[in-house]
Enzyme design. Sequence first.
Site, PDB file in Angstrom:
ATOM      1  N   ASP A  97      24.080  33.866  33.420  1.00  0.00           N
ATOM      2  CA  ASP A  97      22.733  34.408  33.621  1.00  0.00           C
ATOM      3  C   ASP A  97      22.867  35.777  34.277  1.00  0.00           C
ATOM      4  OD1 ASP A  97      20.083  34.786  33.671  1.00  0.00           O
ATOM      5  OD2 ASP A  97      19.593  33.098  34.966  1.00  0.00           O
ATOM      6  N   CYS A 100      20.637  37.436  37.051  1.00  0.00           N
ATOM      7  CA  CYS A 100      19.745  36.501  37.692  1.00  0.00           C
ATOM      8  C   CYS A 100      19.470  37.131  39.058  1.00  0.00           C
ATOM      9  CB  CYS A 100      20.428  35.144  37.857  1.00  0.00           C
ATOM     10  SG  CYS A 100      19.353  33.926  38.590  1.00  0.00           S
ATOM     11  N   HIS A 205      15.007  28.316  38.307  1.00  0.00           N
ATOM     12  CA  HIS A 205      14.134  29.508  38.297  1.00  0.00           C
ATOM     13  C   HIS A 205      12.691  29.131  38.633  1.00  0.00           C
ATOM     14  CE1 HIS A 205      17.291  31.548  35.535  1.00  0.00           C
ATOM     15  NE2 HIS A 205      17.635  31.546  36.815  1.00  0.00           N
ATOM     16  N   GLU A 208       7.206  31.448  43.415  1.00  0.00           N
ATOM     17  CA  GLU A 208       6.809  30.675  44.606  1.00  0.00           C
ATOM     18  C   GLU A 208       5.936  31.539  45.511  1.00  0.00           C
ATOM     19  OE1 GLU A 208       9.835  28.002  46.534  1.00  0.00           O
ATOM     20  OE2 GLU A 208       9.569  29.384  48.205  1.00  0.00           O
ATOM     21  N   MET A 358      12.656  24.457  47.375  1.00  0.00           N
ATOM     22  CA  MET A 358      11.191  24.477  47.356  1.00  0.00           C
ATOM     23  C   MET A 358      10.554  23.721  48.527  1.00  0.00           C
ATOM     24  SD  MET A 358      10.210  21.774  44.409  1.00  0.00           S
ATOM     25  CE  MET A 358      11.608  21.728  43.332  1.00  0.00           C
ATOM     26  N   HIS A 381      23.446  34.305  48.508  1.00  0.00           N
ATOM     27  CA  HIS A 381      22.335  34.482  47.549  1.00  0.00           C
ATOM     28  C   HIS A 381      21.307  33.357  47.588  1.00  0.00           C
ATOM     29  CE1 HIS A 381      23.893  31.319  45.032  1.00  0.00           C
ATOM     30  NE2 HIS A 381      23.180  31.642  43.998  1.00  0.00           N
ATOM     31  N   ALA A 383      20.605  28.901  49.079  1.00  0.00           N
ATOM     32  CA  ALA A 383      21.035  27.801  49.931  1.00  0.00           C
ATOM     33  C   ALA A 383      22.357  27.222  49.441  1.00  0.00           C
ATOM     34  CB  ALA A 383      19.960  26.718  49.953  1.00  0.00           C
ATOM     35  N   GLY A 384      22.574  27.229  48.127  1.00  0.00           N
ATOM     36  CA  GLY A 384      23.799  26.653  47.572  1.00  0.00           C
ATOM     37  C   GLY A 384      23.611  25.180  47.255  1.00  0.00           C
ATOM     38  N   LYS A 457       7.211  26.206  38.420  1.00  0.00           N
ATOM     39  CA  LYS A 457       8.534  26.212  37.781  1.00  0.00           C
ATOM     40  C   LYS A 457       8.510  25.492  36.438  1.00  0.00           C
ATOM     41  CE  LYS A 457      11.937  24.107  39.535  1.00  0.00           C
ATOM     42  NZ  LYS A 457      12.358  23.886  38.188  1.00  0.00           N
TER      43      LYS A 457
END
Lengths: 458, 133
Positions: A97, A100, A205, A208, A358, A381, A383-384, A457
């Site tokens: 991606d 992204c 993706h 929010e 979220m 980038h 939370a992982g 989403k």
Amino acid sequence: MRKQDLNKLHPWLWEIPKSYRADMRVPARVYTDERMLDSILGDRSLEQLVNVATLPGLQRYVIAMPDVHEGYGFPIGGVAAVDAKTGVISPGGIGYDINCGVRLLRSDARLDDIRGSMRKLAHSIARAIPSGVGRGGSLTLRGDDFDRVLAGGAARAVELGYGEPADLQSIESGGRLDAADPSAVSNDAKQRGADQLGTIGSGNHFVEIDVVERVFEERFGVEEGQLVVQIHTGSRGLGHQVATDYIKAMARAMPKYGIELPDRELACAPLESAEGRRYLQAMSAAANFAWANRQIITAGIRRAWRHELGAAARLDLLYDVAHNVAKSEEYDGRKMIVHRKGATRAFPGQPVLIPGSMGTASYLLAGAEASMRETFGSSCHGAGRVMSRMRAKKEIDGHELRARLERMGIIAEAASTKGLVEEAPEAYKDVDAVVDVVARAGIATKVARLKPVAVVKG
Amino acid sequence: MWNIDHHTADVRLTITAGTLSELFADAVRALTAVMEPEGSTSRNDAAFAVRLDAADSTALLVDFLNEALTASHIHRVAFTGVDFQSFVPTKLAATLIGQKVRGFGEDVKSVTYHGARVTFGEGGWAVTLVLDI
């Protein structure tokens, strides 16, 4: 790999020495605290980082950010810088991606003033922005019109009427990479992306709406109680196909350049080679497509925002960052190509956007000086991920999740319950702990903590 | 025969078969299963020709699956069968056969080379693949 294979350089930084494996060209560093290191050692992300350390032309060391997790080839949350003259470029070091990234819009509305309109606002945004697997948008461009987006990026979207020229000043690289050449992008890639401009897609993706819950430092015009909007998406099917095309091409070309690697997914070619140059042109075009995509989505959100809150309601672009990209930058007085796969550029003073899950929080940070000295201008980038999508689908009940989010005051507008479940808060690391590490390491400073109010989403 | 297993960010697919060509055909069906086709027609009404060569059977398989994936996305087809016109471990000519669909429930971005290795043992041919979703 075991913890004793790493050397603790300071409380937030660990190093796997070059002696760990004979084929490593540089050491591998991990920014983490001790608790998260135990979790990181639970998957293969550091073995993958060691594989990255075998690429030709690497400078200093390769880096894993605290949100690192197992990927394919490169771990997600990895940074690798190569000398621009003698190094290689690896499409796997950018990912499928391409570009992204995350965009943050700053409103002039406060949650307390429009709380009653929030459900309608979220629904209106969901209607304005197509989301979900393979969902096409209303803008379908062909031929030269499509190529102008690949060459022009966000600026071309503005020319087409999506957004304002001032937006471009608040996008990493102005929303356009000059190296882009649409002719380097295959017809297959163009067909996969043909109807996807202005769409979010699926997976992690989202769009929010957040409320600024806490301000740590007054900057970037944010204040507590204010509403902001995050957009997280990338180059959609076009970028996926560009990566597929060039990983295949480079895997075939490697013997010609005498390159042998422990994982074919790391396939690479010298930057100065025909394959390397061509990939850089195609990757840049895909990055431009992603910036145009986020610009067009922004225009849709602004329309929905004004429709619900009045014509004078504002949504200004605070910043837009890429977290899957290779960039030409200068360190130690030398030009380098910095691969960031699941890592964000964090130049001193630059806004750094860290989306969490979220149900927890996201962060607005500011890049700090140590990033230039230590991490090739890079930060984490997100939370992982810690739980696979498949496991999340097995273990988490979608209806319970929706109810739980409602209890937390979070409205979920999801095209599918499955998509919602895959991104449940428990599928991610603790974003507060991740951000604490980059802040304590001096890579970035905390500006604001954002709390989700409504999630849209696929 | 195939098994879909989890991987931190993606999907891990294990396929076994009695012959190498069956492994390739089963891998296409497994990929389609992961993609979760929606609104499929009941008859085979789509065909797509593929000609490929590669350095070894693993690269050939990954490239073949990515050809199927690309065609699936572009033409919205769920491939469920393969007719091989010629097949050796590093080269093939085949027709992918499938049904037109309305769309897919899962967005498979690509089939990766990561950790992939086609092997032959007592149980026949086998491979484990990681799909980026």
